[in-house]
Scaffold this active site. Sequence first.
Site, PDB file in Angstrom:
ATOM      1  CG  ASP A 175      31.037  45.053  28.950  1.00 49.89           C
ATOM      2  OD1 ASP A 175      31.715  45.992  28.488  1.00 49.89           O
ATOM      3  OD2 ASP A 175      29.810  44.959  28.790  1.00 49.89           O
ATOM      4  CG  ASN A 223      37.583  47.972  31.332  1.00 53.12           C
ATOM      5  OD1 ASN A 223      37.330  47.288  32.309  1.00 53.12           O
ATOM      6  ND2 ASN A 223      38.459  47.612  30.407  1.00 53.12           N
ATOM      7  CG  HIS A 258      39.863  50.733  28.215  1.00 51.85           C
ATOM      8  ND1 HIS A 258      38.843  49.806  28.340  1.00 51.85           N
ATOM      9  CD2 HIS A 258      39.397  51.671  27.348  1.00 51.85           C
ATOM     10  CE1 HIS A 258      37.828  50.163  27.564  1.00 51.85           C
ATOM     11  NE2 HIS A 258      38.132  51.293  26.969  1.00 51.85           N
ATOM     12  CB  SER A 294      34.472  42.710  19.906  1.00 46.28           C
ATOM     13  OG  SER A 294      33.908  43.976  19.625  1.00 46.28           O
ATOM     14  CG  LEU A 351      46.621  27.091  26.155  1.00 43.25           C
ATOM     15  CD1 LEU A 351      45.544  26.155  25.632  1.00 43.25           C
ATOM     16  CD2 LEU A 351      46.906  28.182  25.155  1.00 43.25           C
ATOM     17  NE  ARG A 391      28.768  41.393  28.512  1.00 42.48           N
ATOM     18  CZ  ARG A 391      28.698  41.719  27.239  1.00 42.48           C
ATOM     19  NH1 ARG A 391      28.376  40.805  26.352  1.00 42.48           N
ATOM     20  NH2 ARG A 391      28.925  42.958  26.827  1.00 42.48           N
TER      21      ARG A 391
HETATM   22  C1  IPE Z   1      32.260  43.009  24.603  1.00 36.08           C
HETATM   23  O1  IPE Z   1      31.996  44.209  25.209  1.00 36.08           O
HETATM   24  C2  IPE Z   1      33.650  43.037  24.033  1.00 36.08           C
HETATM   25  C3  IPE Z   1      34.730  43.022  25.014  1.00 36.08           C
HETATM   26  C4  IPE Z   1      34.590  42.863  26.298  1.00 36.08           C
HETATM   27  C5  IPE Z   1      36.051  43.170  24.464  1.00 36.08           C
HETATM   28  P1  IPE Z   1      31.231  45.382  24.441  1.00 36.08           P
HETATM   29  O2  IPE Z   1      31.109  46.489  25.398  1.00 36.08           O
HETATM   30  O3  IPE Z   1      31.905  45.687  23.159  1.00 36.08           O
HETATM   31  O4  IPE Z   1      29.829  44.708  24.127  1.00 36.08           O
HETATM   32  P2  IPE Z   1      28.409  45.349  23.839  1.00 36.08           P
HETATM   33  O5  IPE Z   1      28.632  46.488  22.881  1.00 36.08           O
HETATM   34  O6  IPE Z   1      27.872  45.823  25.139  1.00 36.08           O
HETATM   35  O7  IPE Z   1      27.608  44.221  23.280  1.00 36.08           O
HETATM   36  C1  IPE Z   2      35.811  46.989  28.300  1.00 33.11           C
HETATM   37  O1  IPE Z   2      34.621  47.503  28.711  1.00 33.11           O
HETATM   38  C2  IPE Z   2      35.706  46.058  27.165  1.00 33.11           C
HETATM   39  C3  IPE Z   2      36.237  46.566  25.892  1.00 33.11           C
HETATM   40  C4  IPE Z   2      35.484  46.599  24.829  1.00 33.11           C
HETATM   41  C5  IPE Z   2      37.629  46.958  25.765  1.00 33.11           C
HETATM   42  P1  IPE Z   2      33.859  48.660  27.932  1.00 33.11           P
HETATM   43  O2  IPE Z   2      34.846  49.621  27.353  1.00 33.11           O
HETATM   44  O3  IPE Z   2      32.907  48.086  26.959  1.00 33.11           O
HETATM   45  O4  IPE Z   2      33.097  49.351  29.132  1.00 33.11           O
HETATM   46  P2  IPE Z   2      31.587  49.797  29.171  1.00 33.11           P
HETATM   47  O5  IPE Z   2      30.760  48.617  28.796  1.00 33.11           O
HETATM   48  O6  IPE Z   2      31.447  50.921  28.190  1.00 33.11           O
HETATM   49  O7  IPE Z   2      31.374  50.214  30.577  1.00 33.11           O
HETATM   50 MG    MG Z   3      31.012  47.408  27.149  1.00 35.09          MG
END
Ligand code: IPE
Ligand code: IPE
Ligand code: MG
Length: 227
Positions: A14, A16, A31, A59, A125, A175
Amino acid sequence: MADCPVNHIAFIMDGNGRWAKKRLMPREYGHKVGAEVFEKIVDYCAAIGIKAVTVYAFSTENWKRPKNEVEALFKLFTDYIDNRTSTLMKKNVRLVFIGDRSAFSDDLRTRMEAVEAKTKYNEKLLYIAINYGGRNEICHAVNELIAEGKKEVTEDDISAHVYTKYSPDPDLIVRTGGEYRLSNFLMWQSAYSEIYVTDTLWPDMTEADVDLAIDEYKRRNRRFGGL
Ligand code: IPE
Ligand code: IPE
Ligand code: MG
């Protein structure tokens, strides 16, 4: 190769978007850099002897994002499949995609299946979670069991039908980006996983940050309900 106490590590990659925003760049740029960092971190985990790595890439809730961002993410996934199969073979990594594929194009599904088939007998894996939701996964497992004719299911049945059935549950879930939640990640498998949250945004993640998480893991006392 040194024996690492962590057999299976999972990452919620999380941050990016925030990383890009800080640089006045579009979220898609975050990303792109995040995808490069993912490869670096997965390589490092293999190098220190971790046998299974799971990464949360998209997700079941991430469809709520703007179309451009979703498209950019799927372009990254497709590029990865197209360009990394031989690297995975060289590195002895079995790639398994986890999540609900029914939302993808036939073309993408075919490419996913091809790389999975090609890498199937590799030792390490790597699970990449795309259109993954923990609740969705549990429903999928139960529906498979119903289709097999089960009237009642056990915990072992579900563990044998979740997408990560090829390995034990994750020992450690890391995380990045500082949020203290699972966001529907590995709901079944995380029952006794250790959870480590760092404020580091995913594109800033380094090998040293992985070491910090593992050092912290070593200090945890995993009781599994015992004393
Ligand atoms: C969780 O991140 C999903 C991924 C890292 C792919 P999110 O940015 O979607 O989660 P929330 O919205 O903060 O819970
Ligand atoms: C990457 O982080 C995880 C994905 C859902 C692809 P985010 O895109 O959720 O980045 P933030 O949380 O908005 O900074
Ligand atoms: Mg996020």
